[in-house]
Design a protein around this motif. Structure first.
Motif, mmCIF file in Angstrom:
data_model
loop_
_atom_site.group_PDB
_atom_site.id
_atom_site.type_symbol
_atom_site.label_atom_id
_atom_site.label_comp_id
_atom_site.label_asym_id
_atom_site.label_seq_id
_atom_site.Cartn_x
_atom_site.Cartn_y
_atom_site.Cartn_z
ATOM 1 N N PRO A 356 13.137 -2.688 34.116
ATOM 2 C CA PRO A 356 13.456 -1.747 33.040
ATOM 3 C C PRO A 356 12.663 -1.977 31.757
ATOM 4 C CG PRO A 356 15.464 -2.625 34.029
ATOM 5 C CD PRO A 356 14.324 -3.453 34.539
ATOM 6 N N GLN A 357 12.066 -3.172 31.611
ATOM 7 C CA GLN A 357 11.382 -3.507 30.367
ATOM 8 C C GLN A 357 9.878 -3.280 30.404
ATOM 9 O OE1 GLN A 357 13.419 -4.248 27.880
ATOM 10 N NE2 GLN A 357 15.092 -4.099 29.370
ATOM 11 N N THR A 358 9.280 -3.306 31.605
ATOM 12 C CA THR A 358 7.822 -3.272 31.721
ATOM 13 C C THR A 358 7.398 -2.357 32.860
ATOM 14 O OG1 THR A 358 7.715 -5.574 30.952
ATOM 15 C CG2 THR A 358 5.738 -4.687 32.008
ATOM 16 N N LEU A 359 6.359 -1.570 32.655
ATOM 17 C CA LEU A 359 5.814 -0.724 33.708
ATOM 18 C C LEU A 359 5.057 -1.598 34.702
ATOM 19 C CD1 LEU A 359 5.123 2.011 34.976
ATOM 20 C CD2 LEU A 359 3.169 2.158 33.389
ATOM 21 N N ARG A 360 5.577 -1.689 35.914
ATOM 22 C CA ARG A 360 4.947 -2.459 36.987
ATOM 23 C C ARG A 360 4.949 -1.604 38.246
ATOM 24 N NH1 ARG A 360 8.254 -7.835 37.409
ATOM 25 N NH2 ARG A 360 6.526 -8.475 38.722
ATOM 26 N N THR A 361 3.866 -1.680 39.013
ATOM 27 C CA THR A 361 3.753 -0.860 40.216
ATOM 28 C C THR A 361 4.794 -1.284 41.247
ATOM 29 O OG1 THR A 361 1.397 -0.551 39.836
ATOM 30 C CG2 THR A 361 2.207 -0.120 42.061
ATOM 31 N N ALA A 362 5.582 -0.318 41.703
ATOM 32 C CA ALA A 362 6.650 -0.594 42.659
ATOM 33 C C ALA A 362 7.074 0.726 43.294
ATOM 34 C CB ALA A 362 7.840 -1.279 41.967
ATOM 35 N N GLY A 363 8.095 0.656 44.152
ATOM 36 C CA GLY A 363 8.673 1.857 44.727
ATOM 37 C C GLY A 363 8.121 2.211 46.093
ATOM 38 N N SER A 364 8.416 3.426 46.544
ATOM 39 C CA SER A 364 8.090 3.873 47.888
ATOM 40 C C SER A 364 6.648 4.373 47.974
ATOM 41 C CB SER A 364 9.056 4.987 48.311
ATOM 42 O OG SER A 364 8.737 5.465 49.599
#
Length: 419
Positions: A356-364
């Motif tokens: 929630p604090q930092t944009l990091r590549t993740a997800g589907s």
């Protein structure tokens, strides 16, 4: 959509930078690509998937296609040699190996490395194309680079590679053609293709080529011909494509921000980082693509969630067009495309931000329907299995596939399943 099972990335493919990537299916098994290699899963019971084997073989995002006992694995980060243990070399090294590795997966517990085929600019993605004689098959290799510093794929890089694989001797696979899809060249040329989806039964393909969407005639797999070429001022990066079952419509995706950007926001709007839906008009002397509408997930995501249109597949309901698609941290969306002018979401699965604090590549990364369930390749978490609950989608459960490569589309016609 209901989450029914999940598996974390197995050791030794669980380091943070070893993102999960694309998927392919064969029988009761799923092959999951990874930036460090690939994983073979047993999905005979979708609610209890298990890891059968892992193969450590770094070389980039590890795009995969499967055909019988053969697995094709993309390499687009240069290595010192063809073997799996070869270390990385600088992208400026003209002798670094990039291309496609071939594995024999007849023994799912012990995949065997068979051969490697070098291609210019490597293989970012690969697409399986069946041969008509039953003795050969072909692999389309897509690659791109907008940068002058890559010696083997300096722009304009306007070609793809076609690998011919003799099924009786896959170790002798070789590049047999390098079709130029943009022979006009010059300032109007592209810098390569990201992905190609073929529809063998109809002899056509849709190619997502960074700045262009192409419709191809692939009736001769070694010599694809461009039927139509379209551009869209709202598209930043033509990424992938999927046909409807009747081949009358094609969905192109725009990977605005390269997959790492938070573009599912009010500021970006509904027409960028979205799907563009085109009709395929084959009524005249030439086939043409005609724009119909855009689709984007109807929920704004936070500034710490990378979210953009990504990989998906049809849900095989005869006579209707339903599509399941990954949106990175936008989750998984199920879309009714039956009216191409008014696509509408009918279901979704979304976990919320990885951080929630930092944009990091993740997800589907990829979400595909296969034999009753949706399988999602989550970049950081691992493999997810989802069940669809909408009664309109129940007929899809009657369609049984024995093999599925989403970029090599099969057709379906009813309970007898795919040919």
């Amino acid at each position: 959509m209901i989450h029914v099972a999940g598996l974390p990335k197995p050791t030794p493919l669980d380091r943070e930078a070893a993102f999960n990537s694309d998927l392919a299916f064969t029988g009761d098994h799923l092959i999951g690509g990874n930036y460090d290699g690939f994983v073979v899963y047993d999905i005979s019971d979708p609610t209890r998937p298990s890891v059968v084997s892992t193969v450590v073989c770094p070389g980039g995002q590890g795009d995969v296609s499967v055909s019988g006992d053969l697995l094709y694995f993309s390499v687009d980060y240069p290595r010192a040699g063809e073997e799996c243990g070869a270390p990385a070399v600088p992208t400026t090294d003209p002798d670094g190996f990039e291309g496609v590795r071939i594995f024999d997966i007849s023994d799912k517990e012990n995949p065997r490395y068979v051969a490697a085929v070098r291609t210019d600019c490597g293989s970012h993605t690969n697409t399986l194309v069946p041969g008509e004689d039953g003795e050969h098959e072909y692999v389309y290799v897509s690659s791109y680079s907008p940068l002058e510093r890559f010696p083997n794929c300096k722009p304009p890089h306007d070609k793809i590679a076609v690998i011919e694989v003799p099924l009786a001797d896959p170790a002798s696979a070789r590049v047999v053609a390098e079709p130029m899809l943009f022979p006009d060249g010059g300032a109007d040329s592209t810098t390569g293709c990201h992905d190609i989806t073929v529809y063998p039964e109809h002899g056509i393909a849709a190619a997502a080529c960074l700045g262009d969407g192409l419709l191809l005639d692939v009736s001769d797999p070694v010599a694809p011909q461009v039927l139509d070429r379209v551009r869209d001022p709202n598209f930043a990066f033509w990424h992938s494509a999927t046909f409807t079952n009747d081949a009358d419509t094609v969905i192109f995706t725009d990977e605005l921000g390269g997959g790492s950007g938070a573009v599912c926001t009010e500021e970006i709007g509904p027409e960028r980082g979205a799907n563009a839906i085109y009709s395929v008009d084959r009524s005249g002397d030439r086939s043409e693509l005609q724009f119909r509408s855009y689709y984007k997930v109807p929920r704004h995501q936070t500034e710490t969630e990378n979210c953009v249109a990504h990989n998906g597949s049809l849900i095989p309901v005869p006579g209707q067009d339903f599509f399941v698609q990954s949106w990175y941290q936008g989750g998984v969306s199920v879309i009714d495309l039956t009216d191409p002018d008014r696509p509408v979401e009918i279901g979704h699965f979304d976990r919320g931000p990885w951080d929630p604090q930092t944009l990091r590549t993740a997800g589907s990364w990829s979400a595909y329907y296969y034999n009753g369930h949706v399988y999602s390749s989550d970049i950081r978490r691992g493999l997810d299995v989802l069940r669809l609950t909408d009664p309109r989608l129940e007929p899809a459960r009657e369609v049984v596939m024995e093999e599925f490569n989403p970029q090599s589309q099969p057709s379906f016609s009813g309970p007898e399943g795919h040919p």
